[in-house]
Design an enzyme around this catalytic site. Structure first.
Site, PDB file in Angstrom:
ATOM      1  CD  GLU A   1      -2.148  -6.247   4.704  1.00  0.00           C
ATOM      2  OE1 GLU A   1      -2.395  -5.069   5.032  1.00  0.00           O
ATOM      3  OE2 GLU A   1      -1.646  -6.548   3.598  1.00  0.00           O
TER       4      GLU A   1
ATOM      5  CG  HIS B   1      -4.112  -3.588   2.254  1.00  0.00           C
ATOM      6  ND1 HIS B   1      -3.212  -3.176   3.219  1.00  0.00           N
ATOM      7  CD2 HIS B   1      -4.709  -2.460   1.782  1.00  0.00           C
ATOM      8  CE1 HIS B   1      -3.271  -1.857   3.341  1.00  0.00           C
ATOM      9  NE2 HIS B   1      -4.168  -1.399   2.476  1.00  0.00           N
TER      10      HIS B   1
ATOM     11  CB  CYS C   1      -0.994  -0.013   1.154  1.00  0.00           C
ATOM     12  SG  CYS C   1      -2.364   1.178   0.911  1.00  0.00           S
TER      13      CYS C   1
END
Length: 220
Positions: free
Chosen positions: A203, A201, A91
């Site tokens: 994650e 992202h 990001c």
């Protein structure tokens, strides 16, 4: 890596660089899920000696750069890359790798690993928040094993719309650039030697993000 004389594999050590501007706990959990030995720290020696360094980032470009410099993260990233040691940005952790960012009329210098300007998204709806597909190169290592229709989770209002880096050295591979579209196409990921990064992202991208992080760890 496997321990000599056994079938036991040694987990790769990954440092999530903690400079005050990232979802470090989410990144830690995602990396641990795919088998990495993870530590959240800004310790210079640990960050330098880890198998991989992950640089998250949330918030404004200029503020992230200030925080990174105060934590000596710019030195860590540059010295790791000088030695061919893997670094991955996520990001705003990707955005600060470019030459500069412009937010709310404020221009700030980035790390200049890549040319380009991070600027407001050119779309009717901003921020870009939600799941989106990407267009990865056929030989991408980062997206290996993932279907082209796989969606990743994005949350951002700024991006790089123009990629201008040229590679004149015939010995060096040209960077692999992945694109996504929200209004106008923008850079969604880059693979450039030891330096990889994603605008989305991983994650927060479920199984797709786990596969992507597995691919990165497999290169460490």
């Amino acid at each position: 890596m496997t321990v000599p004389g056994t079938t036991k594999k040694v987990a790769k050590k990954v440092v999530v660089f903690d400079y005050g501007f990232g979802n470090v706990r989410s990144a830690e959990r995602a990396l641990a899920r795919v088998g990495a030995e993870v530590e959240i720290t800004r310790d210079y020696d640990k960050a330098m000696n880890a198998d991989g360094l992950l640089v998250p980032g949330v918030g404004a470009f200029a503020a992230c750069m200030r925080g990174l410099r105060e934590a000596r993260g710019d030195w860590v990233i540059q010295r790791r890359l000088a030695g061919g040691r893997p670094v991955m940005g996520i990001c705003v952790g990707m955005q600060i790798l470019f030459a500069r960012g412009i937010e709310h009329g404020v221009e700030a210098e980035g790390l200049e690993e890549w040319p380009g300007t991070v600027e407001p998204l050119q779309a009717d709806v901003v921020p870009h928040m939600g799941w989106n597909t990407v267009q990865a190169p056929a030989d991408s290592e980062l997206f290996a094993g993932l279907d082209p229709e796989t969606r990743f989770y994005f949350v951002h209002s700024y991006a790089v719309h123009d990629w201008s880096m040229e590679t004149h050295n015939p010995v060096m591979d040209a960077p692999k650039v992945t694109w996504a579209t929200h209004g106008k196409p923008f850079v969604a990921a880059v693979e450039n030697g030891a330096l990889w990064a994603t605008q989305f992202h991983p994650e927060k991208s479920g199984d797709a993000g786990a596969q992507l992080l597995t691919n990165w760890i497999g290169t460490l």
